[in-house]
Design a protein around this motif. Sequence first.
Motif, PDB file in Angstrom:
ATOM      1  N   MET A 122      33.427   1.002 -21.910  1.00  0.00           N
ATOM      2  CA  MET A 122      33.099   2.291 -22.526  1.00  0.00           C
ATOM      3  C   MET A 122      33.519   3.447 -21.631  1.00  0.00           C
ATOM      4  N   SER A 123      33.281   3.309 -20.329  1.00  0.00           N
ATOM      5  CA  SER A 123      33.700   4.349 -19.382  1.00  0.00           C
ATOM      6  C   SER A 123      35.212   4.518 -19.403  1.00  0.00           C
ATOM      7  N   GLY A 157      39.594  -1.987 -23.419  1.00  0.00           N
ATOM      8  CA  GLY A 157      38.967  -2.220 -24.713  1.00  0.00           C
ATOM      9  C   GLY A 157      39.465  -3.460 -25.433  1.00  0.00           C
ATOM     10  N   THR A 211      36.902   8.193 -28.812  1.00  0.00           N
ATOM     11  CA  THR A 211      36.425   7.111 -27.953  1.00  0.00           C
ATOM     12  C   THR A 211      35.797   5.964 -28.737  1.00  0.00           C
ATOM     13  N   ARG A 249      37.207   3.897 -21.882  1.00  0.00           N
ATOM     14  CA  ARG A 249      37.603   4.545 -23.133  1.00  0.00           C
ATOM     15  C   ARG A 249      37.494   6.069 -23.023  1.00  0.00           C
ATOM     16  N   ILE A 251      32.650   5.356 -29.321  1.00  0.00           N
ATOM     17  CA  ILE A 251      31.459   4.747 -28.703  1.00  0.00           C
ATOM     18  C   ILE A 251      30.169   5.267 -29.330  1.00  0.00           C
ATOM     19  N   TYR A 287      26.713   3.147 -19.483  1.00  0.00           N
ATOM     20  CA  TYR A 287      27.900   2.608 -20.146  1.00  0.00           C
ATOM     21  C   TYR A 287      28.343   1.285 -19.526  1.00  0.00           C
ATOM     22  N   SER A 288      28.993   0.482 -20.337  1.00  0.00           N
ATOM     23  CA  SER A 288      29.737  -0.655 -19.799  1.00  0.00           C
ATOM     24  C   SER A 288      31.031  -0.129 -19.190  1.00  0.00           C
TER      25      SER A 288
END
Length: 254
Positions: free
Chosen positions: A151-152, A177, A134, A154, A136, A147-148
């Motif tokens: 990010m979620s 992303g 991921t 990903r 992150i 998370y943004s």
Amino acid sequence: MAVRIKNLSITYRTSFERRPTLRTALVRFGRGQRAVREVKALTDLTLTVPEGTSMGIIGANGAGKSTLMRAVAGILPPTEGSVEVWGKASTLLALGVGFNKSLSGRENIILGGLAAGLSRKEVEERADQVAEWTEIGDFIDMPMQTYSSGMSARVAFSVAVHMKPDILMVDEALSTGDARFRAKATDKMAELRSSARAMFLVSHGLNSIKEMCTDAIWLDKGRMMMQGSPEDVVEEYKKFTKVKKGSSAADDDV
């Protein structure tokens, strides 16, 4: 054979509040009147997908693309017709759906693997690999509510592509992303394509369809307009939508 669809039709029944007339308002004491509307999302669609196929699905918004994917995934039952699927399907229909935002990314990776049908041991063996993929960092052990959206997404993408599905279905996941991660995701999809029984890809990026798929269909208002090579289907679709060659919109699903 990976998937066989025969005379598939799916109709949604939705209700809405109809504005009452003075007479009906008096009769119903001012309450609105519920009306039911039927929406035909797919109509009489027949499709066979042999093993080894990477099937691209294109069409404008509302064409029935996501409905078809959900039917193949077993989420939506047919109103008419049938859908037969050979193998386990891993879906990227809606990134992050089913995640518990109060849990960490790592914990949701385990939940996602269990939902995909893997054993607890199999999931735990892959959890670290998925977490690393991921990219992150320390956020993987923090609650996903921090998370943004990127990010979620990903985490959701990483879970789906590491579960070794027989049939992979991807709906707009490759836009996740930054450019480097999208390239990494595309490489991973190419790797899966060689090992999965079949792949379905819905994308607004027509170039992605041409580059990643071996076959393609074009849907419009729930009906299949064309099936053929990705290049031919994309070109006919672009003519239909009056998108000129070389224009800035040529790689968009309009």
